[in-house]
Every structure is written in structure tokens, then in C-alpha cells.
Design an enzyme around this catalytic site. Structure first.
Site, PDB file in Angstrom:
ATOM      1  N   ALA A  62       0.870  -1.176   0.000  1.00 47.26           N
ATOM      2  CA  ALA A  62       0.000   0.000   0.000  1.00 47.26           C
ATOM      3  C   ALA A  62       0.909   1.229   0.000  1.00 47.26           C
ATOM      4  O   ALA A  62       2.081   1.146   0.352  1.00 47.26           O
ATOM      5  CB  ALA A  62      -0.873  -0.011   1.251  1.00 47.26           C
ATOM      6  N   GLY A 101       0.461  -5.185   0.671  1.00 42.16           N
ATOM      7  CA  GLY A 101      -0.715  -5.177  -0.206  1.00 42.16           C
ATOM      8  C   GLY A 101      -0.390  -5.703  -1.588  1.00 42.16           C
ATOM      9  O   GLY A 101      -1.256  -6.235  -2.276  1.00 42.16           O
ATOM     10  N   GLU A 104      -0.706  -9.283  -1.352  1.00 38.57           N
ATOM     11  CA  GLU A 104      -2.136  -9.569  -1.163  1.00 38.57           C
ATOM     12  C   GLU A 104      -2.899  -9.478  -2.472  1.00 38.57           C
ATOM     13  O   GLU A 104      -3.847 -10.228  -2.703  1.00 38.57           O
ATOM     14  CB  GLU A 104      -2.715  -8.629  -0.100  1.00 38.57           C
ATOM     15  CG  GLU A 104      -2.206  -8.970   1.294  1.00 38.57           C
ATOM     16  CD  GLU A 104      -2.660  -7.964   2.338  1.00 38.57           C
ATOM     17  OE1 GLU A 104      -2.375  -6.757   2.167  1.00 38.57           O
ATOM     18  OE2 GLU A 104      -3.283  -8.380   3.316  1.00 38.57           O
ATOM     19  N   GLU A 124       4.124  -5.871   7.017  1.00 39.99           N
ATOM     20  CA  GLU A 124       3.349  -4.858   7.733  1.00 39.99           C
ATOM     21  C   GLU A 124       3.717  -4.756   9.210  1.00 39.99           C
ATOM     22  O   GLU A 124       3.695  -3.671   9.783  1.00 39.99           O
ATOM     23  CB  GLU A 124       1.856  -5.165   7.613  1.00 39.99           C
ATOM     24  CG  GLU A 124       1.283  -4.927   6.232  1.00 39.99           C
ATOM     25  CD  GLU A 124       1.423  -6.117   5.305  1.00 39.99           C
ATOM     26  OE1 GLU A 124       2.241  -7.004   5.557  1.00 39.99           O
ATOM     27  OE2 GLU A 124       0.678  -6.132   4.298  1.00 39.99           O
TER      28      GLU A 124
HETATM   29  N1  T1G Z   1       4.662   3.414   0.162  1.00 44.68           N
HETATM   30  C1  T1G Z   1       5.163   4.626  -0.183  1.00 44.68           C
HETATM   31  N2  T1G Z   1       6.454   4.856  -0.526  1.00 44.68           N
HETATM   32  C2  T1G Z   1       7.277   3.786  -0.498  1.00 44.68           C
HETATM   33  C3  T1G Z   1       6.839   2.485  -0.135  1.00 44.68           C
HETATM   34  C4  T1G Z   1       5.460   2.329   0.200  1.00 44.68           C
HETATM   35  N3  T1G Z   1       4.953   1.151   0.516  1.00 44.68           N
HETATM   36  N4  T1G Z   1       7.913   1.656  -0.189  1.00 44.68           N
HETATM   37  C5  T1G Z   1       8.967   2.398  -0.572  1.00 44.68           C
HETATM   38  N5  T1G Z   1       8.597   3.672  -0.757  1.00 44.68           N
HETATM   39  C6  T1G Z   1       9.461   4.773  -1.212  1.00 44.68           C
HETATM   40  C7  T1G Z   1      10.577   5.059  -0.224  1.00 44.68           C
HETATM   41  O1  T1G Z   1      10.100   5.952   0.781  1.00 44.68           O
HETATM   42  C8  T1G Z   1      11.612   5.696  -1.123  1.00 44.68           C
HETATM   43  O2  T1G Z   1      11.174   7.028  -1.378  1.00 44.68           O
HETATM   44  C9  T1G Z   1      11.455   4.913  -2.429  1.00 44.68           C
HETATM   45  O3  T1G Z   1      10.130   4.336  -2.397  1.00 44.68           O
HETATM   46  C10 T1G Z   1      12.473   3.796  -2.581  1.00 44.68           C
HETATM   47  O4  T1G Z   1      12.376   3.000  -1.392  1.00 44.68           O
HETATM   48  C11 T1G Z   1      -2.682  -3.148   2.790  1.00 44.68           C
HETATM   49  C12 T1G Z   1      -1.304  -2.049   4.825  1.00 44.68           C
HETATM   50  C13 T1G Z   1      10.239  -2.065  -1.575  1.00 44.68           C
HETATM   51  C14 T1G Z   1      12.105  -3.279  -0.409  1.00 44.68           C
HETATM   52  O5  T1G Z   1       6.297  -2.199   4.032  1.00 44.68           O
HETATM   53  O6  T1G Z   1      10.533  -2.363   2.070  1.00 44.68           O
HETATM   54  O7  T1G Z   1       0.814  -2.832   2.221  1.00 44.68           O
HETATM   55  O8  T1G Z   1      13.191   8.238  -0.459  1.00 44.68           O
HETATM   56  O9  T1G Z   1      14.714   3.460  -0.608  1.00 44.68           O
HETATM   57  O10 T1G Z   1      15.995   0.097  -0.808  1.00 44.68           O
HETATM   58  O11 T1G Z   1      -1.905  -4.992   3.964  1.00 44.68           O
HETATM   59  O12 T1G Z   1      11.085   0.300  -0.120  1.00 44.68           O
HETATM   60  O13 T1G Z   1      13.055   7.703  -2.906  1.00 44.68           O
HETATM   61  O14 T1G Z   1      11.505   9.433  -1.884  1.00 44.68           O
HETATM   62  O15 T1G Z   1      13.318   1.598   0.428  1.00 44.68           O
HETATM   63  O16 T1G Z   1      15.125  -0.481  -3.158  1.00 44.68           O
HETATM   64  C15 T1G Z   1       3.794  -2.789   3.080  1.00 44.68           C
HETATM   65  C16 T1G Z   1       8.112  -0.953   2.211  1.00 44.68           C
HETATM   66  C17 T1G Z   1       3.098  -1.471   3.208  1.00 44.68           C
HETATM   67  C18 T1G Z   1       7.351  -2.238   1.898  1.00 44.68           C
HETATM   68  C19 T1G Z   1      12.554  -1.261  -1.839  1.00 44.68           C
HETATM   69  N6  T1G Z   1       4.993  -2.671   2.278  1.00 44.68           N
HETATM   70  N7  T1G Z   1       9.169  -0.693   1.266  1.00 44.68           N
HETATM   71  O17 T1G Z   1      13.747  -0.970  -1.117  1.00 44.68           O
HETATM   72  O18 T1G Z   1      14.162   1.405  -1.943  1.00 44.68           O
HETATM   73  S1  T1G Z   1       1.676  -1.544   4.243  1.00 44.68           S
HETATM   74  C20 T1G Z   1       6.170  -2.358   2.846  1.00 44.68           C
HETATM   75  C21 T1G Z   1      10.324  -1.429   1.309  1.00 44.68           C
HETATM   76  C22 T1G Z   1       0.622  -2.556   3.372  1.00 44.68           C
HETATM   77  C23 T1G Z   1      -1.455  -3.876   3.229  1.00 44.68           C
HETATM   78  C24 T1G Z   1      -0.561  -3.082   4.110  1.00 44.68           C
HETATM   79  C25 T1G Z   1      11.401  -0.991   0.350  1.00 44.68           C
HETATM   80  C26 T1G Z   1      11.546  -1.914  -0.868  1.00 44.68           C
HETATM   81  P1  T1G Z   1      12.299   8.180  -1.690  1.00 44.68           P
HETATM   82  P2  T1G Z   1      13.714   2.384  -0.775  1.00 44.68           P
HETATM   83  P3  T1G Z   1      14.862  -0.013  -1.784  1.00 44.68           P
END
Ligand code: T1G
Length: 701
Positions: A62, A101, A104, A124
Site C-alpha cells: 500500500a 498489499g 495480497e 506490515e
Molecule cells: N509506500 C510509499 N512509498 C514507499 C513504499 C510504500 N509502501 N515503499 C517504498 N517507498 C518509497 C521510499 O520511501 C523511497 O522514497 C522509495 O520508495 C524507494 O524505497 C494493505 C497495509 C520495496 C524493499 O512495508 O521495504 O501494504 O526516499 O529506498 O531500498 O496490507 O522500499 O526515494 O523518496 O526503500 O530499493 C507494506 C516498504 C506497506 C514495503 C525497496 N509494504 N518498502 O527498497 O528502496 S503496508 C512495505 C520497502 C501494506 C497492506 C498493508 C522498500 C523496498 P524516496 P527504498 P529499496
């Protein structure tokens, strides 16, 4: 379709492609685009639908930036229902990391395929959340209850082949062209008349789960989660997957997700998620600043820190030369490294083969001539400025032009070290935290003359070796250690006021600190702090200041290494035990100092220890030592085990309210004097304006 989601028909396969850089997060436009594409595909000649993504990864979750704001239609559950109820098989084609998500979405599809390098996960819990779009209901149905619990409470990604073995994927495509391999796979399914395989149609037999399984899981997780509630709610969701029909289970999951997404704990953990990434950005420096290639590294000093730092580079395949003053010191240093790797192998976290490869990358020398060709040198010798200056003068005469000369100093003046060379533009601080091969934080210290590309290189190589980097300007103790002074001081002052060591430490450990300051002092060695204080000329002449720490050192009670400090330690288990001798000593000292001891509340302990931290943080921001309040939070969460569920000291201060913090500091000033309790002007300014540190930072950005 929206511009971030495209749909086209290729033969008998409809292809939905998501293109929402950088990680295809499920922003509202993406959800709407997928929903429209799936609905369109129901009406056309397609016989199967492939859902894929452009860029570096399948949907990574998400859009976390949307949390805390009013939800926008369509919600993710609506999109997933459209996929799951499609009259044609929907196939998720995964590359990169299908997370949260994103995974999912894939689970709502009828089939999931991936390339071997792909990973899937439900992280999450690391944001204080739980999978809120069916993950806790679908994963137990295809991978089993136990595997689901491990996957979702750890939040760790799972490699494609292992995911395939768990039933999370239907096919691993041995192809480097996912797009066409996925279409071929879809056509194969159509040709075979493959059914619409919906995970919701699988029921879990409650008898297949041991009666005490969930109770035991809660107990085990409670110990690990240390006050975080998400793990417990995940257990409840998986319990619902066993006991309830799918729709009721989804309802239960949504209820618990809503509880978590509005919790202070998740807000704090989402804050740290973004703060960590923000800290890597240097204000005023283009993200395209050229960096120098780091192909070979030298470490000066093979002590605990030098050995740990050498391992950081070997671990990512960068050759290291460990330089010591003589063969005996060098072999001691190499032994420290071998011992550290041996411990990791014994824990099963590293294979013998990988250990051998990494040790192979670390060579030793006592001759500066052997490091003339390295691209980066990190000095990690004893904390003595003259010695460091001597070493940097030698490096200046030895190392090739363009080599970066870094010091691991904890608090010495990086500018004074740089002045010992003819190339101050190549000198930077790289302050690792002990043990350097374990602790995530790296404070990168920018000297007055440090060149932009040298600074950008230090930040980049720090990320490459797996560190979380935060930028500091030069001051005594940089960000972390400078702030720590007040925290440690007050922990000992509280003893004189009437607390026992256990009362101080346990109050802070209940707050979420991994270890209280007095126990931490015993672990690090009280003699270390004692020596550092002896070397300082700026400390006030106050008999109360660090009274107990000094006394214990004079009694040769250094802490764990002597079996006793503030506490006694079991020689076998090293478990800490309260020591009535110390408690009596404290009372005597208080009496000698004319301090009338009293009951002290936990609330006062927290304020007395954390508010000096916050106040110093405000001064550090005013002086421009730290770039932003969230950088300070990153330093404390990743360098000092400040609980991530509290978001770091500055985020925590914003939650408490800066007026409350300021008023309490004024109260302590009136009670204890201005010596230690002088409100930072920025704190006073924001308290009086009713603002937060975050608002102040946003106004400046
Ligand atoms: N939402 C918004 N921005 C995100 C994002 C996200 N989920 N994930 C990464 N970014 C932005 C990050 O802030 C950075 O921005 C850029 O992307 C590159 O990220 C409904 C509720 C995917 C392994 O927890 O683990 O889904 O600094 O530097 O090292 O059940 O990003 O460039 O402006 O980390 O290559 C669940 C979180 C959400 C994954 C890539 N998902 N992200 O790593 O790049 S909750 C997560 C990561 C959810 C559902 C629930 C990592 C990555 P900027 P980065 P990276």
C-alpha cells in the site's frame, strides 16, 4: 486506463501493467487503474489476464503516505474482490519484491508466477500493522497456519523458490523475460482448462491446529515484541482464519487492521520508515553528486571496532587490508575477526564456506606501503587526538590522490584531524557503533572542508555495507553521544534522589529501551566513562555529578567485566542482580551530600532521562549539527535502541507536546538549578508557539 495502469490484449491474454515508480505502491490511481482494467477484461476476448508491473519491482505494498489521511475509493478490498471474482483466470507475474498489499493482490489472483530472483512478503508488522487486505486469511489457507504465523509476525521476505515450496507461488519461471514467460504460462493454463483457483475456497480444519498453538504463540511473541501490539493482533487474525468462514475472517482482519493503523505505535514506526530514507539525503547536495569508486579499503587498527568495520566491507565482497602496528597486534585483530565470524556460523546465520570467502577478503599488514592503493581508509585507533593526527599525516604521505581518509572517532574534532593532512577535502568522519559488524547506525561526519563527492561517497558506501546513515556536523560527541550525556547524568542523579539502580533501569525498560542506562554502563564498563570524564576539562565541579559511577570505579567495580558494578552479575549466566551493598552506598552518599531521599515516580524517571536528550537535540538542530529532527530519531533508534514504537526522541517529544517538555524542564531547572537544566531556545520558541519539531522542520524544508 489511468496513466499508471495500462491494459492491452495480446492474442487471448489481457495484460494489465502497473507503472507507478519507484515501487509501484498501491496509490489510489493504481487501485482505480487495476479495478478498471479487470472490469474491462471481463468484456473482451481475453481468456486469461496477466497482472504485471513495470520498473524494478512488482507492487511493494500500500502507499504508506496515504495512511493517516481520509481513505480514497476504491479501497483495496474492492479491487481484490474484482480480481478474485473474475470470470477468467488472473495470473500475477512477480519480479522484485511483492510485499504487503502487493502480495495480497497476488494472493487474490488465481495463479502466481515469479522469476527466481523475486521475493514475496508481508512486512506490515515492521510498520506496527498487519496485512489488512486478506493476507492473514489467505496465507494460512495455502501455506498452513504455522508457516503463516512465522511469515506474518516476522515480516521477512521469502525467496521465490522457497515460496513455491510453501505453496505461495504456483510457478517459478526460469526466464529473464518475465512478460513473455508469464503470457506463455497463462496460455498454458487456458489450454489445460485450469480452474479459477480461489484461495478463499480452501477451508482449514480446526482439528489440524494444536489446542494450545495460539496461546503458546502469543506468549512467545509477547517476549519478542516488547510491548508492540501488532504481533498479538496477527495471532488473532490467523485464529479467525481457522475458526471463521472467509468473509467473517476478512471482517475481523479489517477491524484489527483499523485498530493498528490508528495506533501511536504504528504512526511512530511509519515515521521511522520514512526518516531512515530521508536521513540518507544530504540537504543542498544533488542526489546526482558524483561519487568515488570504492574497490579496496584499509582499516587502521585491528581492535574490536577495527575488526568489526573490516567485516562490514568483507561481508559485501570488498577486499580489506587491516593495518596494525606490529605482528602481535595484527594477529590479535585477525583472531577477533575469525572469532566473530565463528559465532555467526555457530548461530546458523552464516555457512562455513561464506565465512571462509569473507575471511579470504581480509588481509593483514604492518606496512603503510601496503595501503597506498586503497580507495578508502578508516582509522579506528584509540580515542587520542594526537595519535589520530599522526596517523592522518602518515596516510596523507602514503595514500593515492583521491583516496577518502575517514576517522571512526566517537567525539574527536574531525576538522583538527583533517588539518593534519594536506587534503582536508578528502577527510570525513565515519562513526560506527559497537559492535560495528552488527549495529545498523553510521554517523557520517562532515568536516568544514569535506568535499561534496567525498561526503556523498561515505553515505553511499555506508548504505552499501548495510548501515543506516545519518549526517552530523562536527561537535563533541556529534549527534548521539552528545545527547547521551544528559541521559546518563540524570540516571545517576536519580540514585542520589532516592532510586535504586533497578528502579531507574526498569522504568526505562518498561518504556521500551532494550537496556536501562545503569545496566548499559555495567555492560560497556564504568571505567570507560570514568576515563572519558577524566580527559574532559569542561565538566562542572559538582560532587553530585556521576558520583556513584566514579565511586564504583574507585572500588574497582567496573561492571560485568569485574562481576559487579551498579549490579552484581551471575558468573555463569551474567544475569544482573540487585546489590544491597550499592543501595546502602547510595544512601550514604546522599546523606554526605545533604540530599534528602524521596520516592521518585516512573514518570519522573522518564522525564529526567529523556528530556535532557530532547533538549540537547533541540540545541543540535539550532546549531545545524543535525539536518532534521527525524535524523536524530534515526540516530537513537538505530544506534541506541530507542524503541522504534516510540519513533525516536524528537518524535516522542512531539507526541508528549513540546509545551509539556518545556514546562517540565523549567520545573527541573527551578528545583536543580540552571547548571544542567537550561531550556534550548528552539524548544522554548516551539513550546510557546504550540508547534512540533516536525512542523518546524516542514516550514524550513
Ligand atoms: N509506500 C510509499 N512509498 C514507499 C513504499 C510504500 N509502501 N515503499 C517504498 N517507498 C518509497 C521510499 O520511501 C523511497 O522514497 C522509495 O520508495 C524507494 O524505497 C494493505 C497495509 C520495496 C524493499 O512495508 O521495504 O501494504 O526516499 O529506498 O531500498 O496490507 O522500499 O526515494 O523518496 O526503500 O530499493 C507494506 C516498504 C506497506 C514495503 C525497496 N509494504 N518498502 O527498497 O528502496 S503496508 C512495505 C520497502 C501494506 C497492506 C498493508 C522498500 C523496498 P524516496 P527504498 P529499496
Amino acid at each position: 486506463m489511468s496513466q499508471v495502469v495500462s491494459y492491452e490484449l495480446k492474442g487471448n491474454v489481457g495484460i494489465i501493467s502497473v507503472n507507478n515508480p519507484p515501487v509501484n505502491a498501491l496509490a489510489q490511481v493504481v487501485r482505480e487503474g487495476i479495478l478498471n482494467a479487470v472490469n474491462a477484461a471481463q468484456e473482451d476476448a481475453s481468456e486469461a489476464i496477466v497482472l504485471s508491473c513495470a520498473g524494478r519491482t512488482f507492487i511493494a505494498g500500500a502507499d504508506i503516505t496515504e495512511f493517516g489521511k481520509p481513505p480514497k475509493e476504491p479501497g483495496l478490498p474492492e479491487v481484490l474482490s474484482a480480481i478474485e471474482n473474475s470470470t477468467k483466470p488472473v495470473i500475477a507475474a512477480i519480479h522484485g519484491t511483492a510485499l504487503g498489499g502487493g502480495f495480497e493482490v497476488a494472493l487474490a489472483c488465481h495463479y502466481r508466477c515469479a522469476i527466481p530472483s523475486a521475493k514475496v512478503g508481508l512486512p506490515e508488522v515492521k510498520l506496527g500493522l498487519l496485512p489488512g487486505a486478506g493476507g492473514t486469511q489467505r496465507v494460512p489457507r495455502i501455506a498452513g497456519v504455522e508457516a503463516a504465523l512465522d511469515m506474518i509476525t516476522s515480516g521477512n521476505p521469502i525467496a521465490a523458490n522457497k515460496a513455491y515450496g510453501m505453496g505461495l507461488l504456483d510457478q517459478v519461471l526460469e526466464s529473464d523475460d518475465l512478460a513473455s514467460a508469464a503470457v506463455d504460462y497463462a496460455q498454458k493454463l487456458v489450454a489445460e482448462g485450469a480452474p479459477l483457483k480461489r484461495i478463499r475456497d480452501i477451508a482449514i480444519d480446526p482439528a489440524s491446529v494444536a489446542p494450545d498453538f495460539f496461546a503458546a504463540a502469543r506468549k512467545r511473541l509477547a517476549r519478542r515484541a516488547r510491548g508492540q501490539i501488532a504481533q498479538d493482533r496477527i495471532v488473532s487474525c490467523i485464529e479467525a482464519a481457522v475458526e471463521l468462514p472467509m468473509d467473517e475472517g476478512l471482517q475481523r482482519e479489517r477491524e484489527l487492521f483499523r485498530e493498528l493503523v490508528t495506533s501511536a505505535e504504528s504512526a511512530a514506526m511509519r515515521h521511522i520508515f520514512f526518516a531512515e530514507r530521508q536521513a540518507a539525503k544530504i540537504k543542498g547536495l544533488s542526489k546526482d553528486t558524483p561519487t568515488r569508486n570504492i574497490g579496496k579499503v584499509a582499516i587502521i587498527g585491528g581492535g574490536t571496532m577495527g575488526g568489526g568495520i573490516a567485516m562490514c566491507f568483507a561481508n559485501v565482497g570488498i577486499p580489506v587490508v587491516l593495518l596494525e602496528i606490529n605482528d602481535e597486534a595484527l594477529s590479535r585483530g585477525m583472531d577477533i575477526i575469525a572469532k566473530n565470524y565463528g559465532i555467526t556460523v555457530k548461530k546458523g546465520k552464516l555457512t562455513e564456506e561464506l565465512m571462509a570467502q569473507r575471511i579470504e577478503l581480509i588481509s593483514g599488514s604492518t606496512d603503510y606501503g601496503d595501503i597506498a592503493d586503497v580507495d578508502l581508509v578508516i582509522e579506528a585507533v584509540f580515542e587520542n587526538l594526537e595519535l589520530k593526527q599522526e596517523i592522518f599525516a602518515k596516510l596523507d604521505n602514503t595514500c593515492k590522490q583521491g583516496a577518502i581518509l575517514a576517522t571512526n572517532t566517537s567525539y574527536q574534532d574531525v576538522d583538527a584531524i583533517a588539518a593534519a593532512t594536506s587534503r582536508p577535502q578528502d577527510v570525513v568522519g565515519m562513526h560506527f557503533f559497537s559492535p560495528a559488524n552488527v549495529m545498523k547506525l553510521l554517523e557520517v561526519v562532515r568536516g568544514d572542508k569535506t568535499a561534496d563527492d567525498a561526503l556523498a561517497t561515505a553515505m553511499k558506501i555506508g548504505k552499501k555495507i548495510g548501515k543506516v546513515c545519518a549526517l552530523s556536523r562536527v561537535c563533541y560527541g556529534f549527534i548521539g553521544n552528545r545527547m547521551l550525556g544528559g541521559y546518563g547524568r540524570e540516571a545517576q542523579m536519580l540514585l542520589l534522589d532516592g532510586c535504586t539502580p533497578e528502579q531507574v533501569d526498569s522504568a526505562l525498560e518498561r518504556f521500551g529501551m532494550a537496556m536501562g542506562p545503569l545496566a548499559m554502563g555495567d555492560l560497556a564498563g564504568l571505567d570507560v566513562g570514568y576515563k572519558a570524564r577524566q580527559a574532559r576539562t569542561d565538566l562542572p565541579d559538582d560532587p553530585k555529578l556521576y558520583r556513584m559511577g566514579t565511586l564504583l570505579v574507585e572500588m574497582e567495580r567496573y561492571g560485568q567485566k569485574t562481576g559487579a558494578g551498579f549490579y552484581r552479575y551471575d558468573p555463569e549466566t551474567r544475569a544482573r542482580m540487585n546489590d544491597s551493598e550499592v543501595e546502602t552506598l547510595i544512601k550514604q552518599q546522599a546523606q554526605e551530600l545533604g540530599i534528602e531521599q524521596r520516592e521518585v515516580s516512573d514518570e519522573e524517571i522518564l522525564a529526567r532521562c529523556f528530556y535532557p536528550l530532547i533538549n540537547e537535540g533541540a540545541l543540535i538542530l539550532e546549531e545545524g549539527i543535525a539536518q532534521r529532527p527525524s535524523d536524530i530519531d534515526v540516530v537513537y533508534v538505530f544506534g541506541y535502541a530507542f524503541p522504534v514504537a516510540k519513533g525516536g526522541p524528537m518524535f516522542y517529544a512531539d507526541q508528549v507536546g513540546l509545551k509539556n517538555v518545556y514546562d517540565k524542564i523549567c520545573e527541573f531547572r527551578d528545583r536543580y538549578g540552571e547548571q544542567y537544566w537550561r531550556p534550548a531556545p528552539l524548544l522554548q520558541q516551539l513550546a510557546e508557539a504550540g508547534k512540533t519539531f516536525a512542523e518546524w522542520d516542514a516550514e524550513r524544508s
